[in-house]
Design a protein around this motif. Structure first.
Motif, PDB file in Angstrom:
ATOM      1  N   ILE A  83       1.067  -1.118   0.037  1.00  0.00           N
ATOM      2  CA  ILE A  83       0.069   0.084  -0.108  1.00  0.00           C
ATOM      3  C   ILE A  83       0.862   1.243  -0.123  1.00  0.00           C
ATOM      4  O   ILE A  83       1.350   1.745   1.031  1.00  0.00           O
ATOM      5  CB  ILE A  83      -0.830  -0.103   1.355  1.00  0.00           C
ATOM      6  N   PRO A  84       1.097   1.836  -1.272  1.00  0.00           N
ATOM      7  CA  PRO A  84       1.925   3.059  -0.938  1.00  0.00           C
ATOM      8  C   PRO A  84       1.252   4.295  -0.562  1.00  0.00           C
ATOM      9  O   PRO A  84       0.257   4.454  -0.569  1.00  0.00           O
ATOM     10  CB  PRO A  84       2.221   3.329  -2.584  1.00  0.00           C
ATOM     11  N   ASP A  85       2.054   4.896   0.090  1.00  0.00           N
ATOM     12  CA  ASP A  85       1.582   6.176   0.839  1.00  0.00           C
ATOM     13  C   ASP A  85       0.341   5.823   1.660  1.00  0.00           C
ATOM     14  O   ASP A  85      -0.701   6.524   1.618  1.00  0.00           O
ATOM     15  CB  ASP A  85       1.013   7.194  -0.211  1.00  0.00           C
ATOM     16  N   GLN A  86       0.768   4.907   2.652  1.00  0.00           N
ATOM     17  CA  GLN A  86      -0.503   4.540   3.347  1.00  0.00           C
ATOM     18  C   GLN A  86      -0.840   5.610   4.327  1.00  0.00           C
ATOM     19  O   GLN A  86      -2.258   5.548   4.835  1.00  0.00           O
ATOM     20  CB  GLN A  86       0.008   3.360   4.235  1.00  0.00           C
ATOM     21  N   ALA A  87      -0.094   6.752   4.611  1.00  0.00           N
ATOM     22  CA  ALA A  87      -0.622   7.781   5.300  1.00  0.00           C
ATOM     23  C   ALA A  87      -1.583   8.442   4.635  1.00  0.00           C
ATOM     24  O   ALA A  87      -2.366   9.188   5.464  1.00  0.00           O
ATOM     25  CB  ALA A  87       0.749   8.792   5.535  1.00  0.00           C
ATOM     26  N   SER A  88      -2.081   8.320   3.468  1.00  0.00           N
ATOM     27  CA  SER A  88      -3.029   9.212   3.034  1.00  0.00           C
ATOM     28  C   SER A  88      -4.465   8.310   2.922  1.00  0.00           C
ATOM     29  O   SER A  88      -5.414   8.669   2.432  1.00  0.00           O
ATOM     30  CB  SER A  88      -2.663   9.534   1.488  1.00  0.00           C
ATOM     31  N   THR A  89      -4.400   7.205   3.593  1.00  0.00           N
ATOM     32  CA  THR A  89      -5.650   6.379   3.925  1.00  0.00           C
ATOM     33  C   THR A  89      -6.803   7.085   4.099  1.00  0.00           C
ATOM     34  O   THR A  89      -6.714   7.852   5.064  1.00  0.00           O
ATOM     35  CB  THR A  89      -5.354   5.189   4.611  1.00  0.00           C
ATOM     36  N   ARG A  90      -7.878   6.442   3.881  1.00  0.00           N
ATOM     37  CA  ARG A  90      -9.315   7.192   4.482  1.00  0.00           C
ATOM     38  C   ARG A  90      -9.673   6.103   5.402  1.00  0.00           C
ATOM     39  O   ARG A  90     -10.672   6.613   6.097  1.00  0.00           O
ATOM     40  CB  ARG A  90     -10.172   7.373   3.218  1.00  0.00           C
ATOM     41  N   GLY A  91      -9.049   5.009   5.666  1.00  0.00           N
ATOM     42  CA  GLY A  91      -9.412   4.426   6.901  1.00  0.00           C
ATOM     43  C   GLY A  91      -8.833   4.536   8.172  1.00  0.00           C
ATOM     44  O   GLY A  91      -8.092   5.466   8.348  1.00  0.00           O
ATOM     45  N   GLU A  92      -9.361   3.796   9.064  1.00  0.00           N
ATOM     46  CA  GLU A  92      -8.679   4.006  10.446  1.00  0.00           C
ATOM     47  C   GLU A  92      -7.413   3.627  10.609  1.00  0.00           C
ATOM     48  O   GLU A  92      -6.606   4.036  11.312  1.00  0.00           O
ATOM     49  CB  GLU A  92      -9.681   3.247  11.414  1.00  0.00           C
ATOM     50  N   LYS A  93      -6.926   2.456  10.094  1.00  0.00           N
ATOM     51  CA  LYS A  93      -5.526   1.848  10.180  1.00  0.00           C
ATOM     52  C   LYS A  93      -5.243   0.989   8.938  1.00  0.00           C
ATOM     53  O   LYS A  93      -6.366   0.736   8.033  1.00  0.00           O
ATOM     54  CB  LYS A  93      -5.529   1.232  11.293  1.00  0.00           C
ATOM     55  N   SER A  94      -4.180   0.136   8.887  1.00  0.00           N
ATOM     56  CA  SER A  94      -3.833  -0.824   7.852  1.00  0.00           C
ATOM     57  C   SER A  94      -4.843  -1.708   7.797  1.00  0.00           C
ATOM     58  O   SER A  94      -5.287  -2.405   8.690  1.00  0.00           O
ATOM     59  CB  SER A  94      -2.520  -1.174   7.958  1.00  0.00           C
ATOM     60  N   ASN A  95      -5.300  -1.973   6.423  1.00  0.00           N
ATOM     61  CA  ASN A  95      -6.203  -3.159   6.109  1.00  0.00           C
ATOM     62  C   ASN A  95      -6.294  -3.604   4.795  1.00  0.00           C
ATOM     63  O   ASN A  95      -5.391  -2.877   4.005  1.00  0.00           O
ATOM     64  CB  ASN A  95      -7.640  -2.756   6.581  1.00  0.00           C
ATOM     65  N   PHE A  96      -6.885  -4.582   4.481  1.00  0.00           N
ATOM     66  CA  PHE A  96      -6.866  -5.188   3.292  1.00  0.00           C
ATOM     67  C   PHE A  96      -7.828  -4.731   2.112  1.00  0.00           C
ATOM     68  O   PHE A  96      -8.019  -5.080   1.079  1.00  0.00           O
ATOM     69  CB  PHE A  96      -7.044  -6.805   3.167  1.00  0.00           C
ATOM     70  N   ASP A  97      -8.605  -3.581   2.546  1.00  0.00           N
ATOM     71  CA  ASP A  97      -9.541  -2.794   1.953  1.00  0.00           C
ATOM     72  C   ASP A  97      -8.760  -1.851   1.198  1.00  0.00           C
ATOM     73  O   ASP A  97      -8.480  -0.644   1.564  1.00  0.00           O
ATOM     74  CB  ASP A  97     -10.436  -2.075   2.478  1.00  0.00           C
ATOM     75  N   CYS A  98      -8.589  -2.122  -0.125  1.00  0.00           N
ATOM     76  CA  CYS A  98      -7.740  -1.335  -1.275  1.00  0.00           C
ATOM     77  C   CYS A  98      -8.326   0.094  -1.634  1.00  0.00           C
ATOM     78  O   CYS A  98      -7.698   1.201  -1.961  1.00  0.00           O
ATOM     79  CB  CYS A  98      -7.322  -2.041  -2.435  1.00  0.00           C
ATOM     80  N   GLY A  99      -9.530   0.114  -1.311  1.00  0.00           N
ATOM     81  CA  GLY A  99     -10.549   1.195  -1.497  1.00  0.00           C
ATOM     82  C   GLY A  99     -10.436   2.346  -0.739  1.00  0.00           C
ATOM     83  O   GLY A  99     -10.606   3.601  -1.017  1.00  0.00           O
ATOM     84  N   ASP A 100      -9.831   2.099   0.501  1.00  0.00           N
ATOM     85  CA  ASP A 100      -9.547   3.188   1.341  1.00  0.00           C
ATOM     86  C   ASP A 100      -8.093   4.046   1.030  1.00  0.00           C
ATOM     87  O   ASP A 100      -7.934   5.025   1.619  1.00  0.00           O
ATOM     88  CB  ASP A 100      -9.012   2.597   2.698  1.00  0.00           C
ATOM     89  N   ASP A 101      -7.357   3.556   0.290  1.00  0.00           N
ATOM     90  CA  ASP A 101      -6.049   4.219  -0.330  1.00  0.00           C
ATOM     91  C   ASP A 101      -5.985   4.866  -1.308  1.00  0.00           C
ATOM     92  O   ASP A 101      -6.362   4.584  -2.295  1.00  0.00           O
ATOM     93  CB  ASP A 101      -4.912   2.950   0.049  1.00  0.00           C
ATOM     94  N   TYR A 102      -5.025   5.952  -1.153  1.00  0.00           N
ATOM     95  CA  TYR A 102      -4.940   6.954  -2.331  1.00  0.00           C
ATOM     96  C   TYR A 102      -4.650   6.287  -3.528  1.00  0.00           C
ATOM     97  O   TYR A 102      -5.283   6.596  -4.688  1.00  0.00           O
ATOM     98  CB  TYR A 102      -3.917   7.999  -1.948  1.00  0.00           C
ATOM     99  N   TYR A 103      -3.590   5.294  -3.757  1.00  0.00           N
ATOM    100  CA  TYR A 103      -3.234   4.830  -4.804  1.00  0.00           C
ATOM    101  C   TYR A 103      -3.674   3.630  -5.051  1.00  0.00           C
ATOM    102  O   TYR A 103      -3.746   2.853  -6.139  1.00  0.00           O
ATOM    103  CB  TYR A 103      -1.686   4.450  -4.830  1.00  0.00           C
ATOM    104  N   GLY A 104      -4.586   2.869  -3.919  1.00  0.00           N
ATOM    105  CA  GLY A 104      -4.891   1.618  -3.808  1.00  0.00           C
ATOM    106  C   GLY A 104      -3.845   0.772  -3.373  1.00  0.00           C
ATOM    107  O   GLY A 104      -2.882   1.100  -2.957  1.00  0.00           O
ATOM    108  N   CYS A 105      -3.926  -0.604  -3.727  1.00  0.00           N
ATOM    109  CA  CYS A 105      -2.894  -1.558  -3.171  1.00  0.00           C
ATOM    110  C   CYS A 105      -2.716  -2.382  -4.396  1.00  0.00           C
ATOM    111  O   CYS A 105      -3.099  -2.631  -5.324  1.00  0.00           O
ATOM    112  CB  CYS A 105      -3.206  -2.164  -1.992  1.00  0.00           C
ATOM    113  N   TRP A 106      -1.597  -3.153  -4.118  1.00  0.00           N
ATOM    114  CA  TRP A 106      -0.816  -3.972  -5.453  1.00  0.00           C
ATOM    115  C   TRP A 106      -0.741  -5.467  -4.617  1.00  0.00           C
ATOM    116  O   TRP A 106      -0.063  -5.572  -3.469  1.00  0.00           O
ATOM    117  CB  TRP A 106       0.439  -3.655  -5.917  1.00  0.00           C
TER     118      TRP A 106
END
Length: 511
Positions: free
Chosen positions: A309-332
């Motif tokens: 999860i690049p740039d995890q700091a920009s997430t819209r979620g509460e904390k790290s999770n497997f929901d890629c929709g929370d994250d600015y770039y998404g996840c790979w």
């Protein structure tokens, strides 16, 4: 999200009609509240280290035995009297930028705003006001909702005011007229950069930026300046830049019937010759991390599932999770890992000389999910800015910015910075060492960057590896080939190897 340029705003001295929250006051009832929203966040339960820390990848949902829950006490004698009153107001948190943060030319101001838990009255208006470095205030601007509970507005043009301090206020009003404010959040405007640089845009590379500099194709990009070499033991990374886009959270699991998730950090790196340039034609992206973030030397197996999860700091979620929709770039979804035989056949701490690894991600749409940035291609090293690895220079005594996602500060990006020295964790190997670094588990695999500039670029010379349980300090392995490191050999394997399939990775036995 809304976009405005400072040139379009009118600022007036305090005391005129701009001082009133006009667009929020109709039929409403203003309620006095605490100004410092960060105190509310500090009252939430957080895991901290009790007897020390271990930089092995920490479980995401089940903290290790040397961690305990604690609460930070608040110095507010009036809170008991206001408790019932506060519960009836909208809730504002996750403010960006936070108090004291440094921004660049263009900044997205955002917050999570939720209805009162008591009244459940929907949010009707959110407004935003700037106070400039001279104390003059802008008019109130409407802030739109961009997703469930998230409100954002982007302001451009700060590059004209380097080294100045500004403030902003955010106010929310619900349908019952109840109002809550986050008042006078002070921030600094950094020097260098412009509204058109990736650094000015928090490292994000949207293709739809409203960038006036693009109207002049002959205008040279702004020169980068060295990042000040200030000693820091542990702090939130506020410099943004290319390195923030390249550094991410790695979440991974092992096939051990526990379904336990672990967290580490990693960095997208240049995959051209000697990692000094990107290679757009090799059909893959390479991520630098630590070996213990890819292979369990006790179970003797590679991670069975891993995402980046690049740039995890920009997430819209509460904390790290497997929901890629929370994250600015998404996840790979990571395709496979490459490690050295010395790590796989040894056990900690005897194998620390080999605590480096590479994950490979194939450039295929099936490896990418989620993301809410504009213009995403789904190809990792095109959507973020990869870092260069230095396999040739001596890393010793370099001033280093060590960066990573500490689990106890999730989802914030953290860093320490200081000159590195040496330490012998085992008698036969001399690690690089950051003596006063206080980052914690989860930062493992994050980059050690030398020669950092204010655009977020630099040379990756090591990764976060291990620390003691009774005192601060961060060790990193040597990546320099001429010093006997296998790192460059593993890097070349990650660039060219075929997918090994279900085994999850490749153990290199000879370099």
């Amino acid at each position: 999200a809304a976009y405005v340029h400072l040139d379009s705003l009118e600022f007036r001295a305090v005391g005129n009609e701009f001082d009133a929250h006009d667009n929020l006051s109709e039929g409403g009832e203003d309620e006095e509240e605490e100004d410092d929203l960060q105190d509310e966040e500090q009252d939430e339960e957080a895991f901290i280290l009790h007897q020390g820390r271990s930089l092995q990848g920490l479980p995401q949902d089940d903290p290790p035995s040397n961690m305990r829950p604690t609460r930070r006490k608040k110095n507010n004698n009036n809170k008991k009297n206001n408790k019932n009153k506060k519960k009836k107001l909208p809730k504002i948190d996750r403010l960006t930028p936070s108090k004291g943060d440094t921004i660049q030319g263009k900044q997205t101001f955002s917050a999570r705003i939720q209805p009162s838990q008591v009244t459940q009255s929907d949010i009707s208006d959110v407004s935003f006001q700037l106070e400039d470095h001279n104390g003059a205030s802008s008019g109130w601007l409407t802030v739109p909702r961009v997703s469930d509970g998230l409100y954002e507005i982007t302001v451009d043009g700060f590059e004209r005011y380097p080294g100045t301090q500004w403030e902003y206020t955010l106010q929310a009003k619900d349908q019952k007229g109840k109002k809550k404010s986050a008042d006078n959040i002070a921030f600094l405007v950094g020097g260098g950069g412009s509204s058109g640089s990736n650094f000015a845009n928090n490292g994000n590379s949207d293709s739809n930026n409203n960038n006036s500099n693009n109207n002049n194709p002959n205008k040279a990009p702004p020169a980068s300046n060295p990042l000040p070499q200030t000693k820091v033991s542990d702090s939130t990374w506020t410099h943004a830049g290319a390195v923030q886009s390249a550094t991410g959270r790695i979440m991974f699991e092992f096939d051990d019937d526990t379904s336990q998730s672990f967290v580490c950090s990693g960095t997208v790196v240049m995959d051209g010759p000697a990692s000094q340039s990107p290679d757009a034609d090799n059909g893959r992206t390479i991520i630098q991390t630590a070996a213990h973030c890819a292979y369990n030397d006790v179970l003797k197996q590679f991670a069975s599932k891993a995402i980046f999860i690049p740039d995890q700091a920009s997430t819209r979620g509460e904390k790290s999770n497997f929901d890629c929709g929370d994250d600015y770039y998404g996840c790979w979804y990571l395709s496979f890992a490459v490690i050295a035989e010395g790590w796989a056949e040894g056990s900690f701490p005897d194998n620390v000389p080999y605590d480096y690894a590479y994950y490979t991600v194939f450039d295929d749409q099936s490896t990418h999910a989620g993301g809410f940035a504009n213009g995403l291609t789904g190809i990792l090293d095109r959507d973020v800015t990869p870092m260069a690895i230095d396999f040739s220079s001596s890393p010793r005594s370099e001033f280093v910015f060590s960066i990573g996602y500490s689990a106890d500060k999730d989802p914030k990006l953290r860093h320490c910075s200081m000159e590195n020295t040496n330490i012998n964790g085992v008698p036969w190997y001399t690690n690089l060492w950051l003596e006063d670094c206080a980052m914690t588990g989860g930062a493992s695999g994050g980059p050690w960057m030398a020669d950092m500039d204010d655009a977020g670029n630099g040379r990756l010379i090591s990764v976060n590896s291990w620390g003691f349980t009774h005192k601060p300090g961060m060790a990193g392995p040597v990546l320099r080939t001429s010093d006997g490191s296998w790192a460059e050999c593993l890097f070349e394997e990650a660039k060219s190897a075929n997918d090994p399939g279900r085994v999850g990775g490749i153990i290199v036995k000879k370099c």
